[in-house]
Design an enzyme around this catalytic site. Structure first.
Site, PDB file in Angstrom:
ATOM      1  NE  ARG A  54      -0.396   1.505   3.683  1.00 57.36           N
ATOM      2  CZ  ARG A  54       0.757   2.153   3.849  1.00 57.36           C
ATOM      3  NH1 ARG A  54       1.900   1.513   4.031  1.00 57.36           N
ATOM      4  NH2 ARG A  54       0.791   3.468   3.839  1.00 57.36           N
ATOM      5  CB  ALA A  56       0.794   7.265  -3.324  1.00 58.74           C
ATOM      6  NE  ARG A  97      -6.120   1.115  -2.149  1.00 52.99           N
ATOM      7  CZ  ARG A  97      -5.473   1.563  -1.068  1.00 52.99           C
ATOM      8  NH1 ARG A  97      -4.207   1.276  -0.898  1.00 52.99           N
ATOM      9  NH2 ARG A  97      -6.094   2.299  -0.167  1.00 52.99           N
ATOM     10  CD  GLN A 210      -3.432   2.554   6.713  1.00 50.44           C
ATOM     11  OE1 GLN A 210      -4.082   2.899   7.703  1.00 50.44           O
ATOM     12  NE2 GLN A 210      -3.969   2.473   5.514  1.00 50.44           N
ATOM     13  CG  ASP A 251      -2.740   8.372  -0.920  1.00 49.03           C
ATOM     14  OD1 ASP A 251      -2.969   8.963   0.157  1.00 49.03           O
ATOM     15  OD2 ASP A 251      -2.189   7.266  -0.981  1.00 49.03           O
ATOM     16  CG  ASN A 261      -2.318  11.760   3.179  1.00 48.02           C
ATOM     17  OD1 ASN A 261      -1.754  10.906   2.502  1.00 48.02           O
ATOM     18  ND2 ASN A 261      -2.064  11.922   4.460  1.00 48.02           N
TER      19      ASN A 261
HETATM   20  O1  MRU Z   1      -4.658   3.227   1.951  1.00 53.12           O
HETATM   21  P1  MRU Z   1      -3.163   3.356   1.943  1.00 53.12           P
HETATM   22  O2  MRU Z   1      -2.485   2.839   3.147  1.00 53.12           O
HETATM   23  O3  MRU Z   1      -2.554   2.894   0.641  1.00 53.12           O
HETATM   24  O4  MRU Z   1      -3.040   4.911   2.003  1.00 53.12           O
HETATM   25  C1  MRU Z   1      -2.163   5.604   1.308  1.00 53.12           C
HETATM   26  C2  MRU Z   1      -1.172   6.114   2.205  1.00 53.12           C
HETATM   27  O5  MRU Z   1      -0.188   5.456   2.396  1.00 53.12           O
HETATM   28  C3  MRU Z   1      -1.378   7.373   2.918  1.00 53.12           C
HETATM   29  O6  MRU Z   1      -2.480   8.081   2.562  1.00 53.12           O
HETATM   30  C4  MRU Z   1      -0.114   8.147   2.903  1.00 53.12           C
HETATM   31  O7  MRU Z   1      -0.172   9.161   3.835  1.00 53.12           O
HETATM   32  C5  MRU Z   1       0.169   8.742   1.566  1.00 53.12           C
HETATM   33  S1  MRU Z   1       1.820   8.742   1.206  1.00 53.12           S
HETATM   34  C6  MRU Z   1       1.973   7.346   0.201  1.00 53.12           C
END
Ligand code: MRU
Length: 370
Positions: A54, A56, A97, A210, A251, A261
């Site tokens: 997971r 971005a 996604r 997370q 993201d 985000n």
């Molecule tokens: O749902 P996820 O864990 O894939 O969420 C994305 C993220 O990792 C966060 O939103 C993060 O702060 C963004 S930085 C890649």
């Protein structure tokens, strides 16, 4: 980054068989460290959708390797059938996604790279080198984000010599969310490595935790002092002068500066604004959306299964156990992201430097996108 002293990236080709992609399965972390093999597009798509990986940057890098796997398995009787299968697999990967723009960016980069050559063997070879280039670039850009971002921590440290700098972060925008280093955490690691005393407030980040599971584990592996807090604590800490700056990842960030985000980021940005706490967002250029203008109106927000809200998992007798949290029949809603408008963002930290979260600021750093 190091896990128990051994360097890992989050994704790589298996040393003994370059047709196999290996990932760290993030679902059982921090309690179990498991490496998973991916050999088909179906497995790659499942790993993205069900969040074995997971974040971005890593979603993008995994999609890049997914297209390499797609090329390996596409029929070789003609270029037309090979390309048709690639187009089909690209659709499957892009549908996994919706919010992280890196996914579509990586798939399209692969398709464009493969379109440059006519020969099928060359197409497969180019898919492999492009997947590796996407991963290498992600790691290098995150490293540079650390180099630029550390100046912000240094400036605060100069105003409070010898005192600990308290940084609040949300979700996991650490090396687990990218190929290496991370975005929000890269300046923190750089400051810690320079000997600046830092401490991180880690939002737990319900529903998938997370922050509590991954960011806390990462920081602990690197020896960075940190404290896990429930998601609603940040505003209170800011009111009491216990947060010097907020750094999050993103993201998808529009060229106008609006930031999508992990759900809950917007509330932290509001609290930061109300308390004059600077709110920074770290991102590599692969996370910019150069087309959309209005984040709230236009960014697709992923809604995930309600079970992620209703159930919670944790360590239990050497494994993990999932238990029901809510009344069995209560419905739950699971919005995975929110949008923080540009006006609440103090600045963006990119691989090219730090800029205002505005069209002028962003296009000033990326003039080729004008
Ligand atoms: O749902 P996820 O864990 O894939 O969420 C994305 C993220 O990792 C966060 O939103 C993060 O702060 C963004 S930085 C890649």
């Amino acid at each position: 980054m190091n896990v128990d002293g051994k360097h890992y990236r989050t994704i790589w080709l298996k040393e003994t068989d370059d047709r196999v992609v290996q990932i760290i399965d993030q679902r059982p972390l921090p309690h179990q460290f498991i490496i998973e093999d991916l050999t088909t597009v179906t497995e790659v798509a499942r790993a993205i959708k069900e969040m074995h990986i997971r974040g971005a940057g890593l979603v993008g890098a995994t999609a890049g390797y997914g297209m390499y796997i797609a090329a390996l398995h596409a029929p070789r009787n003609s270029v037309a059938t090979f390309n048709a299968q690639l187009a089909e697999d690209a659709k499957i990967l892009m549908a996994t996604r919706p919010t992280a723009v890196n996914l579509e960016w990586a798939v399209k980069r692969q398709l464009a790279a493969m379109a440059e050559v006519a020969n099928l063997t060359e197409k497969i070879q180019i898919a492999k080198t492009t997947a590796q280039a996407i991963a290498d670039e992600d790691a290098e850009f995150c490293r540079r984000i650390g180099e630029h971002g550390v100046s912000l921590i240094e400036q605060i440290s100069q105003r409070k010599p010898g005192q600990t700098i308290n940084i609040l972060t949300h979700c996991n925008a650490g090396w687990l969310a990218f190929v290496d280093y991370g975005t929000a955490t890269a300046p923190v690691y750089a400051a810690h490595d320079k000997g600046i005393p830092v401490h991180v407030w880690v939002d737990e980040t319900r529903p998938r935790n997370q922050g509590a599971r991954l960011t806390a584990w990462e920081l602990g592996q690197h020896g960075v002092p940190h404290t896990v807090i429930a998601d609603n604590v940040g505003g209170h800490l800011m009111q009491h002068g216990q947060v010097d700056l907020v750094i999050t990842g993103t993201d998808r960030t529009l060229y106008t500066g609006d930031v999508a985000n992990k759900i809950g980021t917007y509330l932290k940005a509001l609290a930061a604004k109300d308390n004059d706490v600077p709110f920074y967002v770290g991102l590599p250029s692969s996370t910019f959306d150069w087309e959309k203008r209005d984040g709230v109106a236009e960014i697709p927000i992923e809604q995930r299964d309600a079970t992620e809200v209703k159930y919670i998992a944790g360590a239990h007798e050497g494994g993990t156990k999932t238990v029901l949290l809510t009344p069995e029949n209560s419905p739950a809603a699971n919005y995975a992201f929110d949008v923080t408008p540009a006006r609440l963002v103090t600045a963006l930290i990119t691989e090219r430097g730090i800029c205002e979260a505005s069209e002028d600021g962003i296009l000033g750093l990326y003039p080729e996108k004008r």
